[in-house]
Scaffold this motif. Sequence first.
Motif, PDB file in Angstrom:
ATOM      1  N   LEU A  83     -12.628  -2.710  -9.425  1.00 51.25           N
ATOM      2  CA  LEU A  83     -12.248  -4.013  -9.836  1.00 51.25           C
ATOM      3  C   LEU A  83     -10.954  -4.386  -9.493  1.00 51.25           C
ATOM      4  O   LEU A  83     -10.597  -5.608  -9.037  1.00 51.25           O
ATOM      5  CB  LEU A  83     -12.302  -4.148 -11.239  1.00 51.25           C
ATOM      6  N   THR A  84      -9.790  -3.509  -9.587  1.00 58.94           N
ATOM      7  CA  THR A  84      -8.203  -3.688  -9.304  1.00 58.94           C
ATOM      8  C   THR A  84      -8.023  -4.055  -8.201  1.00 58.94           C
ATOM      9  O   THR A  84      -7.330  -5.013  -7.573  1.00 58.94           O
ATOM     10  CB  THR A  84      -7.550  -2.843 -10.187  1.00 58.94           C
ATOM     11  N   ASN A  85      -8.557  -2.925  -7.155  1.00 61.03           N
ATOM     12  CA  ASN A  85      -8.057  -2.785  -5.833  1.00 61.03           C
ATOM     13  C   ASN A  85      -8.806  -3.559  -4.944  1.00 61.03           C
ATOM     14  O   ASN A  85      -8.548  -3.762  -3.704  1.00 61.03           O
ATOM     15  CB  ASN A  85      -7.913  -1.334  -5.594  1.00 61.03           C
ATOM     16  N   LYS A  86     -10.158  -3.639  -5.126  1.00 59.70           N
ATOM     17  CA  LYS A  86     -10.995  -4.473  -4.068  1.00 59.70           C
ATOM     18  C   LYS A  86     -11.689  -5.761  -4.486  1.00 59.70           C
ATOM     19  O   LYS A  86     -11.653  -6.714  -3.989  1.00 59.70           O
ATOM     20  CB  LYS A  86     -12.027  -3.202  -3.585  1.00 59.70           C
ATOM     21  N   PHE A  87     -12.057  -5.718  -5.774  1.00 64.28           N
ATOM     22  CA  PHE A  87     -12.851  -6.887  -6.091  1.00 64.28           C
ATOM     23  C   PHE A  87     -12.279  -8.116  -6.565  1.00 64.28           C
ATOM     24  O   PHE A  87     -12.266  -9.099  -6.172  1.00 64.28           O
ATOM     25  CB  PHE A  87     -13.767  -6.647  -7.420  1.00 64.28           C
ATOM     26  N   ALA A  88     -10.798  -7.918  -7.416  1.00 59.83           N
ATOM     27  CA  ALA A  88     -10.263  -8.717  -7.842  1.00 59.83           C
ATOM     28  C   ALA A  88      -9.410  -9.615  -6.800  1.00 59.83           C
ATOM     29  O   ALA A  88      -8.953  -8.966  -6.019  1.00 59.83           O
ATOM     30  CB  ALA A  88      -8.972  -8.035  -9.110  1.00 59.83           C
ATOM     31  N   ARG A  89      -9.015 -10.875  -7.261  1.00 58.13           N
ATOM     32  CA  ARG A  89      -8.386 -11.607  -6.013  1.00 58.13           C
ATOM     33  C   ARG A  89      -6.701 -11.440  -6.707  1.00 58.13           C
ATOM     34  O   ARG A  89      -6.481 -11.426  -7.895  1.00 58.13           O
ATOM     35  CB  ARG A  89      -8.564 -13.050  -6.061  1.00 58.13           C
ATOM     36  N   ARG A  90      -5.766 -11.852  -5.643  1.00 64.58           N
ATOM     37  CA  ARG A  90      -4.523 -11.340  -5.907  1.00 64.58           C
ATOM     38  C   ARG A  90      -3.713 -12.073  -6.980  1.00 64.58           C
ATOM     39  O   ARG A  90      -3.207 -11.819  -7.786  1.00 64.58           O
ATOM     40  CB  ARG A  90      -3.553 -11.509  -4.601  1.00 64.58           C
ATOM     41  N   ASP A  91      -4.302 -13.423  -7.244  1.00 61.52           N
ATOM     42  CA  ASP A  91      -3.463 -14.402  -8.169  1.00 61.52           C
ATOM     43  C   ASP A  91      -4.446 -14.315  -9.626  1.00 61.52           C
ATOM     44  O   ASP A  91      -4.068 -15.368 -10.399  1.00 61.52           O
ATOM     45  CB  ASP A  91      -3.638 -15.719  -7.583  1.00 61.52           C
ATOM     46  N   GLU A  92      -5.496 -13.870  -9.507  1.00 64.62           N
ATOM     47  CA  GLU A  92      -6.239 -13.857 -10.841  1.00 64.62           C
ATOM     48  C   GLU A  92      -5.535 -12.767 -12.019  1.00 64.62           C
ATOM     49  O   GLU A  92      -4.440 -11.984 -11.710  1.00 64.62           O
ATOM     50  CB  GLU A  92      -7.695 -13.011 -10.690  1.00 64.62           C
ATOM     51  N   ILE A  93      -5.922 -12.774 -13.190  1.00 60.99           N
ATOM     52  CA  ILE A  93      -5.214 -12.133 -14.298  1.00 60.99           C
ATOM     53  C   ILE A  93      -5.992 -10.847 -14.676  1.00 60.99           C
ATOM     54  O   ILE A  93      -6.994 -10.863 -14.862  1.00 60.99           O
ATOM     55  CB  ILE A  93      -5.039 -13.196 -15.601  1.00 60.99           C
TER      56      ILE A  93
END
Length: 574
Positions: free
Chosen positions: A474-484
């Motif tokens: 979730l944190t290192n691959k799925f999430a986008r850089r500017d998401e919370i």
Amino acid sequence: MSFDGLFTKAMTEEIASLLEGGRINKVHQPYKNEVILVVRAGGKNHKLLLSAHPSYSRVQMTEESYENPKEAPMFCMLLRKHLEGYTIENIYQYELDRMIIFEVKGRNELGDVSQKQLIIEIMGRHSNIVLVDKERNMILDSIKHVSHAVNSYRAILPGQEYKAPPAQEKNDPFKATEDDIRKNIDFNAGKLDRQLVAHFSGVSPLVAKEAVYRAGLANSTTLPTAFLKVIQEISEQKYTATIKQDGNNKEVFYMLSLEHLSGNQRTFSSLSEMLDRYYFGKAERDRVKQKSQDVERFITNEIEKNSKKIGKLERTLKDTERGEQYQLFGELLTANLYQMKKGMKEIEVVNYYDEEQSMVTIPLDPLKNPSDNAQKYFSRYQKSKNAVGVVQEQIEKTKMELAYFEALHQQLQSASPRDIEEIREELQEEGYIRQKKKKGMKKPANAKPQLETYYATDGDLIFVGKNNKQNDYLTNKFARRDEIWLHTKDIPGSHVVIRNESPSEKTIKEAAVLAAFFSKAKQSSSVPVDFTQVRHVKKPNGSKPGFVIYDQQQTVYITPDADTVIRLKEAVKE
């Protein structure tokens, strides 16, 4: 006991109003003691849960999702053969017992008309689901087999004649008069609630206590009136699906408003909706516990082992603090070699480093000469000095190991059966437990973890990692850089990501509720939850799975709330 004979009556009425005349389209058996029937009735599909779970036995409509096994159990296959395509003609309660009977009609594989009975016995650890050929009253099969060796009164086995549980010979409360109650209750003996349970069918201690409470000063005049008023409410179907807390903050459900309990109360639109809320997570926790016993035992042992190791290392570190004393003894002995002789066990000398020139007694090894005794203390000093760095490093390493296993232990508390397998895989990959060879299809090497999904009130998607594999993905691959990104502050818990670069304050708080709920602080209040952009979350090289560091965070304080979690989850279904 909440699911008593009277509650069974109310639930039977609710189910019958929805499903009578409906067609059974599908049968699933997601777990060992639970069956799901998908029934087409009134122009829509309904899910009916039949549970013979030893702790959570019940019958209800459900909106919950259940993960079915790849291969259906034998009992499920038999139910599919005898029930799929059949019409539910009648649903009724057996007398006032905790038994619901479904009478179904259809055509067998030969095309002949066939009538079956699906009987659910809701009796705690003796609960069962029994399929009976109605014409012959013969058991076709049951979810639990019971031989005469276990129950001398009746056997629940294929081919046996079906026999209902023994009658309790109690009075029917719906036919009782005030005089009947007076005849059966000894008002001088006390324990009036227990007497009501003993003499009237379908009455649980919960209902009996409610009747006694409503009677006020319970006597031969007030109690019969209060009890019959409760029974009248049930007879007239004046139901209020209620969950209330008792004096021990334990939740209790019933179809009446329970005035004798003073805790917080919640009401629901149906009994089934209430049970979905009441059993939210409870039954799955039990199933997960059974499936994860080996993993939980290993993790618990590791937590205990590392806790003991930290204590031992801290004691060693404390011992190293005596290094300066060893140096002092060595220097004082060197200055007083002329006073020492081999064979002495101790010597008292002046401490030249003390302003008051106090006397110091120094233990000696009688087998060593004066010079060797002094050298022994210098060696201890040097060893102690060298050990400080090593021990401190070991303490930090062991604390990280302990934090890792404490995080895994927390993940077990909110894990689904699928999550357990991923935790087991992680322990194998990290070299903690041996990998077992599995038969059947192998999991694809590039298979992505499945994330828990929720919808905020304003429509934003919120993703939750339930274990380290999911957290890392979730944190290192799925999430986008500017998401919370959110996580409980200094508390083991799930990684949470809002799929929005600038979510509303309400959405942040809802996501924080999820972070707090799926953390070690689930039962606490005012839990600190940090949030920051994903770009500020880093995974150090060589760190354990799920471990990250972050900065530029803000903090909100949240009290975990199961109702909010359920609401955000139900929004996904809609």
